[in-house]
Design a protein around this motif. Structure first.
Motif, PDB file in Angstrom:
ATOM      1  N   ARG A  73      -3.073  -1.136   8.264  1.00  0.00           N
ATOM      2  CA  ARG A  73      -3.868   0.011   8.699  1.00  0.00           C
ATOM      3  C   ARG A  73      -3.029   1.285   8.721  1.00  0.00           C
ATOM      4  NH1 ARG A  73      -9.017   1.602   8.473  1.00  0.00           N
ATOM      5  NH2 ARG A  73      -9.403   3.264   9.970  1.00  0.00           N
ATOM      6  N   ASP A  74      -1.816   1.160   9.207  1.00  0.00           N
ATOM      7  CA  ASP A  74      -0.956   2.335   9.250  1.00  0.00           C
ATOM      8  C   ASP A  74      -0.591   2.803   7.848  1.00  0.00           C
ATOM      9  OD1 ASP A  74       0.751   4.018  11.279  1.00  0.00           O
ATOM     10  OD2 ASP A  74       2.051   3.576   9.568  1.00  0.00           O
ATOM     11  N   PHE A  75      -0.384   1.839   6.940  1.00  0.00           N
ATOM     12  CA  PHE A  75      -0.086   2.210   5.554  1.00  0.00           C
ATOM     13  C   PHE A  75      -1.246   3.001   4.953  1.00  0.00           C
ATOM     14  CE2 PHE A  75      -0.493   1.409   1.017  1.00  0.00           C
ATOM     15  CZ  PHE A  75       0.749   1.839   0.551  1.00  0.00           C
ATOM     16  N   LEU A  76      -2.463   2.521   5.145  1.00  0.00           N
ATOM     17  CA  LEU A  76      -3.631   3.209   4.599  1.00  0.00           C
ATOM     18  C   LEU A  76      -3.754   4.610   5.188  1.00  0.00           C
ATOM     19  CD1 LEU A  76      -6.072   0.175   4.809  1.00  0.00           C
ATOM     20  CD2 LEU A  76      -5.241   1.221   2.687  1.00  0.00           C
ATOM     21  N   ARG A  77      -3.451   4.744   6.458  1.00  0.00           N
ATOM     22  CA  ARG A  77      -3.520   6.055   7.108  1.00  0.00           C
ATOM     23  C   ARG A  77      -2.474   7.003   6.531  1.00  0.00           C
ATOM     24  NH1 ARG A  77      -2.304   4.426  11.692  1.00  0.00           N
ATOM     25  NH2 ARG A  77      -4.405   4.061  12.501  1.00  0.00           N
ATOM     26  N   ARG A  78      -1.237   6.522   6.405  1.00  0.00           N
ATOM     27  CA  ARG A  78      -0.153   7.365   5.884  1.00  0.00           C
ATOM     28  C   ARG A  78      -0.441   7.836   4.474  1.00  0.00           C
ATOM     29  NH1 ARG A  78       3.113   3.168   7.190  1.00  0.00           N
ATOM     30  NH2 ARG A  78       4.049   3.074   5.111  1.00  0.00           N
ATOM     31  N   ARG A  79      -1.157   7.019   3.715  1.00  0.00           N
ATOM     32  CA  ARG A  79      -1.423   7.361   2.318  1.00  0.00           C
ATOM     33  C   ARG A  79      -2.758   8.062   2.125  1.00  0.00           C
ATOM     34  NH1 ARG A  79       3.158   8.290   1.271  1.00  0.00           N
ATOM     35  NH2 ARG A  79       4.606   6.654   1.907  1.00  0.00           N
ATOM     36  N   GLY A  80      -3.312   8.588   3.201  1.00  0.00           N
ATOM     37  CA  GLY A  80      -4.501   9.441   3.082  1.00  0.00           C
ATOM     38  C   GLY A  80      -5.768   8.690   2.773  1.00  0.00           C
ATOM     39  N   TRP A  81      -5.891   7.438   3.250  1.00  0.00           N
ATOM     40  CA  TRP A  81      -7.089   6.619   3.040  1.00  0.00           C
ATOM     41  C   TRP A  81      -7.431   6.487   1.557  1.00  0.00           C
ATOM     42  CZ3 TRP A  81      -6.934   4.578   7.475  1.00  0.00           C
ATOM     43  CH2 TRP A  81      -6.818   5.324   8.655  1.00  0.00           C
ATOM     44  N   PRO A  82      -6.584   5.817   0.768  1.00  0.00           N
ATOM     45  CA  PRO A  82      -6.868   5.636  -0.662  1.00  0.00           C
ATOM     46  C   PRO A  82      -8.169   4.873  -0.879  1.00  0.00           C
ATOM     47  CG  PRO A  82      -5.123   4.160   0.048  1.00  0.00           C
ATOM     48  CD  PRO A  82      -5.367   5.102   1.185  1.00  0.00           C
ATOM     49  N   THR A  83      -8.708   4.979  -2.073  1.00  0.00           N
ATOM     50  CA  THR A  83      -9.964   4.312  -2.395  1.00  0.00           C
ATOM     51  C   THR A  83      -9.809   2.805  -2.383  1.00  0.00           C
ATOM     52  OG1 THR A  83     -10.246   6.166  -3.949  1.00  0.00           O
ATOM     53  CG2 THR A  83     -11.915   4.430  -3.972  1.00  0.00           C
ATOM     54  N   LEU A  84      -8.727   2.310  -2.965  1.00  0.00           N
ATOM     55  CA  LEU A  84      -8.497   0.871  -3.066  1.00  0.00           C
ATOM     56  C   LEU A  84      -7.022   0.562  -2.858  1.00  0.00           C
ATOM     57  CD1 LEU A  84     -10.396   1.290  -6.216  1.00  0.00           C
ATOM     58  CD2 LEU A  84     -11.108  -0.721  -4.971  1.00  0.00           C
ATOM     59  N   LEU A  85      -6.765  -0.575  -2.239  1.00  0.00           N
ATOM     60  CA  LEU A  85      -5.413  -1.124  -2.151  1.00  0.00           C
ATOM     61  C   LEU A  85      -5.481  -2.567  -2.639  1.00  0.00           C
ATOM     62  CD1 LEU A  85      -2.443  -1.370  -1.301  1.00  0.00           C
ATOM     63  CD2 LEU A  85      -3.236  -1.782   1.055  1.00  0.00           C
ATOM     64  N   PHE A  86      -4.835  -2.828  -3.780  1.00  0.00           N
ATOM     65  CA  PHE A  86      -4.764  -4.174  -4.316  1.00  0.00           C
ATOM     66  C   PHE A  86      -3.454  -4.804  -3.854  1.00  0.00           C
ATOM     67  CE2 PHE A  86      -7.463  -3.295  -8.403  1.00  0.00           C
ATOM     68  CZ  PHE A  86      -8.592  -3.165  -7.605  1.00  0.00           C
ATOM     69  N   VAL A  87      -3.535  -5.928  -3.162  1.00  0.00           N
ATOM     70  CA  VAL A  87      -2.313  -6.613  -2.743  1.00  0.00           C
ATOM     71  C   VAL A  87      -2.245  -7.969  -3.424  1.00  0.00           C
ATOM     72  CG1 VAL A  87      -2.049  -5.390  -0.559  1.00  0.00           C
ATOM     73  CG2 VAL A  87      -3.413  -7.473  -0.633  1.00  0.00           C
TER      74      VAL A  87
END
Length: 399
Positions: A73-87
């Motif tokens: 969650r913190d990663f998504l926040r730091r990166r400006g709420w990207p559209t998709l995160l593929f892990v």
């Protein structure tokens, strides 16, 4: 190797009388930002706070540093709420409902967050292969596509696995054309790592080749999958993930892996199928003729030895990072057994159809010990923008 600053997406609001650049959920000028990250086990990332993660990361020269803890969650926040995160490499036992729920919860919007905080959904592909994916208590491989909920509701038709893989390596998102974004296929990929270890028939368990053989076969099957998507009317494909291939000497430090020779064969096969310019491609290099290859792969890979000399023409896809940074040495794989930066490779890629190249606006990776966190890979991203030409024309007509 400085990371490019992320672009914050603005909150959704009703369209005004003047044209302006809007976030993804508005009609024109949409930004599609895709992140990819091999997390090497999702467990440490299911944390409520990232504070301890930065504290534990230590200095960049400490090979024995603590893995620390991280927060999706913190990663998504730091990166400006990207559209998709593929892990990739989530390493969840398919029957571990508690961890699956934990990951779903870890990316959801929390009640105490600001109104402009984005909400996300998690979609998984786990291995079901009882002969090739049984190690470590079945906590092997696996991918997860983390999708911003507003994007999923507005654009996505379906999310599916592929019928030719049972190791939990691929997840396909199919969108519908809408508000300036064409019909797209986005594929989360964790490619096979080529080794001399045996590959078994998923049904019978009989040894039918090596992991190198399987890697080459997966190249062939993925290429055919993308060809079928094109035939079905998709306007572009985005392939993001760990491909277990370092393409050129620029992509390996201190040098590119060239031994054993099979890695060179795997690399040449990948280049011929996915990245070679079809207009210049008379005959793709044969997997049986390694002298035609100039490089090898860093992280080891699989290639089917039953590859034929004649292959379908290249897809002619675009390596997003290399397209925008043709001579830059940057890397995504940083093994934890060595000091950060001593040995590294660019084995994670985001590829796009050539038809999308004009939409590509940014690409990069975040190469720091802190951003690597508990993993042995750092996150990478690509950003595409759609509808800007139409938006600028409309803005001009309103002046």
């Amino acid at each position: 190797m400085s990371a490019q600053k992320s672009i914050q997406e603005r909150a959704i609001s009703p369209p005004g009388s003047r044209k302006r650049k809007r976030p993804i959920s508005e009609p024109h000028g949409q930004s599609l930002k895709v992140y990819s990250w091999n997390v090497n086990g999702i467990g440490p990332f299911l944390q409520p706070s990232v504070a301890s993660y930065f504290k534990a990361a230590g200095s960049s020269g400490d090979a024995g540093q603590s893995a620390g803890k991280a927060s999706l969650r913190d990663f998504l926040r730091r990166r400006g709420w990207p559209t998709l995160l593929f892990v990739q490499e989530v390493k969840i036992n398919p029957d571990d409902a508690a961890t699956i729920r934990g990951m779903e919860k870890a990316v959801k919007r929390q009640p105490d967050e600001p109104d402009d905080a984005a909400d996300y959904e998690s979609h998984f592909c786990f291995p079901s292969d009882k002969h090739n994916a049984r190690g470590f208590g079945r906590k092997v491989y696996g991918v997860c596509s983390i999708i911003r909920t507003d994007f999923r509701k507005r654009y996505i038709d379906r999310i599916r696995q592929v019928d030719w893989d049972t190791e939990g390596r691929f997840l396909v998102i199919e969108t519908r054309a809408n508000a300036g974004i064409p019909k797209l296929a986005l594929i989360n990929v964790y490619a096979v790592n080529g080794t001399d270890n045996p590959y078994k028939d998923p049904t019978s368990g009989e040894v039918i080749g090596t992991r190198h053989d399987r890697k080459l076969r997966v190249h062939e099957l993925l290429q055919a999958e993308i060809r079928q998507l094109e035939a079905d009317g998709f306007g572009g494909t985005i392939v993001a993930g760990d491909v277990n291939i370092a393409r050129t000497p620029l992509d390996g430090h201190p040098n590119l892996r060239t031994f054993p020779k099979q890695h060179c064969i795997n690399r040449a096969d990948f280049e011929a199928r996915f990245l070679a310019d079809p207009s210049l491609q008379a005959q793709p290099p044969s997997a049986s003729r390694p002298e035609q290859t100039s490089e090898e792969e860093p992280d080891g890979e699989d290639a089917p030895s039953n590859s034929t000399a004649s292959k379908p023409a290249s897809l002619g896809m675009v390596d997003t990072f290399r397209s925008l940074h043709p001579t830059q040495r940057s890397y995504t794989y940083y093994p934890r057994t060595k000091p950060f930066g001593e040995s590294c490779d660019r084995v994670d890629l985001i590829l796009i159809s050539r038809s999308l190249q004009s939409n590509l606006k940014a690409a990069g990776m975040h190469e720091t010990v802190q951003e690597r966190g508990p993993s042995d890979h750092v996150p990478l991203y690509a950003e595409l923008e759609f509808g800007l030409e139409q938006e600028e024309e409309e803005a001009g007509s309103n002046r």
